[in-house]
Scaffold this motif. Sequence first.
Motif, PDB file in Angstrom:
ATOM      1  N   ALA A 221       0.879  -1.162   0.040  1.00 51.19           N
ATOM      2  CA  ALA A 221      -0.226   0.042   0.005  1.00 51.19           C
ATOM      3  C   ALA A 221       0.840   1.188  -0.044  1.00 51.19           C
ATOM      4  CB  ALA A 221      -0.904  -0.258   1.096  1.00 51.19           C
ATOM      5  N   GLU A 222       1.855   1.074   0.670  1.00 49.97           N
ATOM      6  CA  GLU A 222       2.721   2.390   0.805  1.00 49.97           C
ATOM      7  C   GLU A 222       3.387   2.854  -0.459  1.00 49.97           C
ATOM      8  OE1 GLU A 222       4.824   0.184   3.595  1.00 49.97           O
ATOM      9  OE2 GLU A 222       6.766   0.017   2.636  1.00 49.97           O
ATOM     10  N   MET A 223       3.292   1.874  -1.445  1.00 48.47           N
ATOM     11  CA  MET A 223       3.968   2.135  -2.850  1.00 48.47           C
ATOM     12  C   MET A 223       2.926   2.947  -3.516  1.00 48.47           C
ATOM     13  SD  MET A 223       6.067  -1.584  -3.142  1.00 48.47           S
ATOM     14  CE  MET A 223       6.931  -1.064  -4.882  1.00 48.47           C
ATOM     15  N   LEU A 224       1.925   3.056  -3.215  1.00 49.87           N
ATOM     16  CA  LEU A 224       0.673   3.545  -4.238  1.00 49.87           C
ATOM     17  C   LEU A 224       0.179   4.954  -3.493  1.00 49.87           C
ATOM     18  CD1 LEU A 224      -0.747   0.087  -4.865  1.00 49.87           C
ATOM     19  CD2 LEU A 224       0.870   1.050  -6.306  1.00 49.87           C
ATOM     20  N   LYS A 225      -0.470   5.401  -4.650  1.00 48.39           N
ATOM     21  CA  LYS A 225      -1.236   6.568  -4.121  1.00 48.39           C
ATOM     22  C   LYS A 225      -2.914   6.231  -3.781  1.00 48.39           C
ATOM     23  CE  LYS A 225      -2.343   8.754  -8.333  1.00 48.39           C
ATOM     24  NZ  LYS A 225      -1.910   9.932  -9.527  1.00 48.39           N
ATOM     25  N   GLU A 226      -3.776   6.851  -3.303  1.00 48.21           N
ATOM     26  CA  GLU A 226      -5.037   6.318  -3.025  1.00 48.21           C
ATOM     27  C   GLU A 226      -5.681   6.628  -4.200  1.00 48.21           C
ATOM     28  OE1 GLU A 226      -7.463   7.504   0.234  1.00 48.21           O
ATOM     29  OE2 GLU A 226      -5.933   7.185   1.575  1.00 48.21           O
ATOM     30  N   ASN A 227      -6.577   5.524  -4.267  1.00 47.68           N
ATOM     31  CA  ASN A 227      -7.650   5.610  -5.443  1.00 47.68           C
ATOM     32  C   ASN A 227      -6.784   5.198  -6.633  1.00 47.68           C
ATOM     33  OD1 ASN A 227     -10.032   6.526  -4.046  1.00 47.68           O
ATOM     34  ND2 ASN A 227      -9.211   8.507  -4.122  1.00 47.68           N
ATOM     35  N   VAL A 228      -5.959   4.666  -6.547  1.00 44.34           N
ATOM     36  CA  VAL A 228      -5.184   4.105  -7.684  1.00 44.34           C
ATOM     37  C   VAL A 228      -6.097   2.685  -8.184  1.00 44.34           C
ATOM     38  CG1 VAL A 228      -3.783   2.635  -6.298  1.00 44.34           C
ATOM     39  CG2 VAL A 228      -3.035   2.862  -8.532  1.00 44.34           C
ATOM     40  N   VAL A 229      -6.204   2.462  -9.530  1.00 44.30           N
ATOM     41  CA  VAL A 229      -6.526   1.242 -10.102  1.00 44.30           C
ATOM     42  C   VAL A 229      -5.531   0.136 -10.072  1.00 44.30           C
ATOM     43  CG1 VAL A 229      -7.729   0.018 -12.068  1.00 44.30           C
ATOM     44  CG2 VAL A 229      -8.564   2.607 -11.376  1.00 44.30           C
ATOM     45  N   VAL A 230      -5.825  -1.006  -9.412  1.00 42.84           N
ATOM     46  CA  VAL A 230      -4.746  -2.045  -9.702  1.00 42.84           C
ATOM     47  C   VAL A 230      -5.129  -3.247 -10.358  1.00 42.84           C
ATOM     48  CG1 VAL A 230      -3.343  -3.419  -7.896  1.00 42.84           C
ATOM     49  CG2 VAL A 230      -3.809  -1.103  -7.294  1.00 42.84           C
ATOM     50  N   ILE A 231      -4.132  -3.373 -11.146  1.00 43.04           N
ATOM     51  CA  ILE A 231      -4.430  -4.711 -11.917  1.00 43.04           C
ATOM     52  C   ILE A 231      -3.076  -5.746 -11.745  1.00 43.04           C
ATOM     53  CG2 ILE A 231      -4.492  -5.856 -14.450  1.00 43.04           C
ATOM     54  CD1 ILE A 231      -6.512  -3.602 -13.946  1.00 43.04           C
ATOM     55  N   ASP A 232      -3.550  -6.604 -11.053  1.00 48.51           N
ATOM     56  CA  ASP A 232      -2.451  -7.847 -10.613  1.00 48.51           C
ATOM     57  C   ASP A 232      -2.468  -8.980 -11.389  1.00 48.51           C
ATOM     58  OD1 ASP A 232      -0.838  -9.359  -9.225  1.00 48.51           O
ATOM     59  OD2 ASP A 232      -2.014  -9.228  -7.225  1.00 48.51           O
ATOM     60  N   VAL A 233      -1.322  -9.199 -12.403  1.00 52.09           N
ATOM     61  CA  VAL A 233      -1.020 -10.010 -13.349  1.00 52.09           C
ATOM     62  C   VAL A 233      -0.240 -11.259 -12.353  1.00 52.09           C
ATOM     63  CG1 VAL A 233      -0.187 -10.813 -15.508  1.00 52.09           C
ATOM     64  CG2 VAL A 233      -0.931  -8.105 -14.994  1.00 52.09           C
ATOM     65  N   GLY A 234       0.250 -11.337 -11.458  1.00 45.95           N
ATOM     66  CA  GLY A 234       0.872 -12.215 -10.646  1.00 45.95           C
ATOM     67  C   GLY A 234       0.178 -13.581 -10.322  1.00 45.95           C
ATOM     68  N   ILE A 235       0.871 -14.668 -10.790  1.00 44.64           N
ATOM     69  CA  ILE A 235       0.329 -15.818 -10.276  1.00 44.64           C
ATOM     70  C   ILE A 235       1.368 -16.720  -9.572  1.00 44.64           C
ATOM     71  CG2 ILE A 235      -0.835 -18.071 -11.126  1.00 44.64           C
ATOM     72  CD1 ILE A 235      -1.790 -16.717 -13.597  1.00 44.64           C
ATOM     73  N   ASN A 236       1.464 -16.537  -8.432  1.00 53.63           N
ATOM     74  CA  ASN A 236       2.595 -16.959  -7.542  1.00 53.63           C
ATOM     75  C   ASN A 236       2.069 -18.069  -6.815  1.00 53.63           C
ATOM     76  OD1 ASN A 236       4.675 -14.844  -8.220  1.00 53.63           O
ATOM     77  ND2 ASN A 236       3.027 -13.517  -7.440  1.00 53.63           N
ATOM     78  N   ARG A 237       2.795 -19.432  -6.605  1.00 56.26           N
ATOM     79  CA  ARG A 237       2.216 -20.353  -6.032  1.00 56.26           C
ATOM     80  C   ARG A 237       3.267 -20.458  -4.589  1.00 56.26           C
ATOM     81  NH1 ARG A 237       2.009 -26.753  -7.608  1.00 56.26           N
ATOM     82  NH2 ARG A 237       0.816 -25.922  -9.603  1.00 56.26           N
ATOM     83  N   VAL A 238       2.508 -20.347  -3.526  1.00 55.54           N
ATOM     84  CA  VAL A 238       3.022 -19.990  -2.254  1.00 55.54           C
ATOM     85  C   VAL A 238       2.536 -21.354  -1.301  1.00 55.54           C
ATOM     86  CG1 VAL A 238       3.800 -17.746  -2.210  1.00 55.54           C
ATOM     87  CG2 VAL A 238       1.500 -18.797  -1.027  1.00 55.54           C
ATOM     88  N   GLU A 239       3.489 -22.054  -0.479  1.00 55.26           N
ATOM     89  CA  GLU A 239       3.147 -22.876   0.496  1.00 55.26           C
ATOM     90  C   GLU A 239       1.870 -22.658   1.367  1.00 55.26           C
ATOM     91  OE1 GLU A 239       5.882 -24.964   2.711  1.00 55.26           O
ATOM     92  OE2 GLU A 239       7.564 -25.018   1.066  1.00 55.26           O
TER      93      GLU A 239
END
Lengths: 296, 296
Positions: A221-239
């Motif tokens: 969150a601290e890397m972004l400004k308020e009201n940003v539109v976020v598109i998350d393309v990541g597909i990470n497999r975690v335990e």
Amino acid sequence: MAQIIDGKKISSEIKEEIKSVCSQLVKEKKQLPGLVTILVGNNPASKAYVNSKAKSCNEVGMVSKIEILDESISEEELISLINRFNNDKNYHGILVQLPLPKYINESNVIKSIIPEKDVDGFHPINVGKLVIGEETLIPCTPYGILELLKRYNIETKGKHVVVVGRSNIVGKPIANLLLQKRDGANAVVTIVHSAAKNISFYTKQADILIAAIGSPKFIKAEMLKENVVVIDVGINRVEDANSPKGYKIIGDVDFDEVSKIASFITPVPGGVGPMTIAMLLKNTLIAYKHLTKNIE
Amino acid sequence: MAQIIDGKKISSEIKEEIKSVCSQLVKEKKQLPGLVTILVGNNPASKAYVNSKAKSCNEVGMVSKIEILDESISEEELISLINRFNNDKNYHGILVQLPLPKYINESNVIKSIIPEKDVDGFHPINVGKLVIGEETLIPCTPYGILELLKRYNIETKGKHVVVVGRSNIVGKPIANLLLQKRDGANAVVTIVHSAAKNISFYTKQADILIAAIGSPKFIKAEMLKENVVVIDVGINRVEDANSPKGYKIIGDVDFDEVSKIASFITPVPGGVGPMTIAMLLKNTLIAYKHLTKNIE
């Protein structure tokens, strides 16, 4: 709290649209669109992808074929199989599941698919047309992102889109698509990546952030400004000990934190992921329309 | 005061390098690289460009040919002429001077040049390879910019490059080149254009600013930060009563102002302009090496 961009719902809508086109073709006793998927070796993840693509084809009423080849196949043999499908009028889309075994040159294989059947949009001539602004087959994931933005009426014109990641599959094509001078694009685009000294400096400016890094919960969150539109393309497999599979899939964005400050956000799973297969079907339909106009 | 990036000097160095390769070929009694330039109609500016390209070819010892075609030629006739040169082993580079008359489809003409002889680097397959990161013929102006940065030892890795303008000839290719993960690139890249609400917001962030807008003196000192590196691609003809020609050529950057705060700056004329022709010769040499290895 951010509004969830429901990729599952939108992908179902797109599949329904394609299904109704296919039903109409059946009624008119016309040929159906066909997709052949070629898998080399038996990587379980790749097999699952290929099966899920074939299943989606069947759901919408397209013809689908899976060709599974032994890992020992030569590049020449693979290309000769592709050539057979290049000339096979029953199939309008050819998809070679990546990655390929190391001794096979991926670039040669991609270039051996005729551009008209290149439903992954990876052939350099299709990449070039995309950049120049000509009509072409757009890679499925970026195409899916464009559709999500469009169907949620998210304005892109004059907005600052920050793309994190510069892969040939996502980062580069989505950046080049969004900077084009046309509706649904026309954005100022920044591409930032591992060589940047301070990634936050750029991500904080984003009106629309596209994360395609392959690093779980990288975007905070601290890397972004308020009201940003976020598109998350990541597909990470975690335990994940709590899951029966022993793992779970998470994105490149720290969803819990970021969803509190964003205006829109795609979840993982259920965001960009389902769109990729929907757009593959869409590309197969586009290729079909284009080819049958020429062939028949 | 900024250090001047002397494009005239660097372009002379490059031409000398090419000249010495050609002299060696003469000594070895080998075939020389050849460039054919095709001009449709008689636009005086286009004619001047074509002549200057041919003159440069001769200076370095390359074979050069100019084909001037009547404005009334059909697209089909033009493409059939290009096909003749596609198959002519004496010419390794084919350049069609743009713009073409309106009734001729530029895209069709560009695609009719075989990619191996496309020394302008405009064929979509070459654009695609550039974006993907494969070796290809790079469009001359962006290629010239890369050479200027390299020969002045200007670090690009991790720097913020802001490209103003998104043309297919300059803006898009230079942006895609500079974001690649390799030496002489690896930059964070922003592409800004007419749809941006506040262009200064972006230009002020630039470590390296590339102006390719086509608007005289558009970039002012107040739009930039101190010690920025400024590459001015603009070639704008403006009235000048003091010049014997009645006009002078100025860039997209207000040189007098900006040179006071920049660390490096390209002048206009004498910056990027002369590099474009030098890189055309370089591309012809690259095409020659590539083709003769395959053909002979």
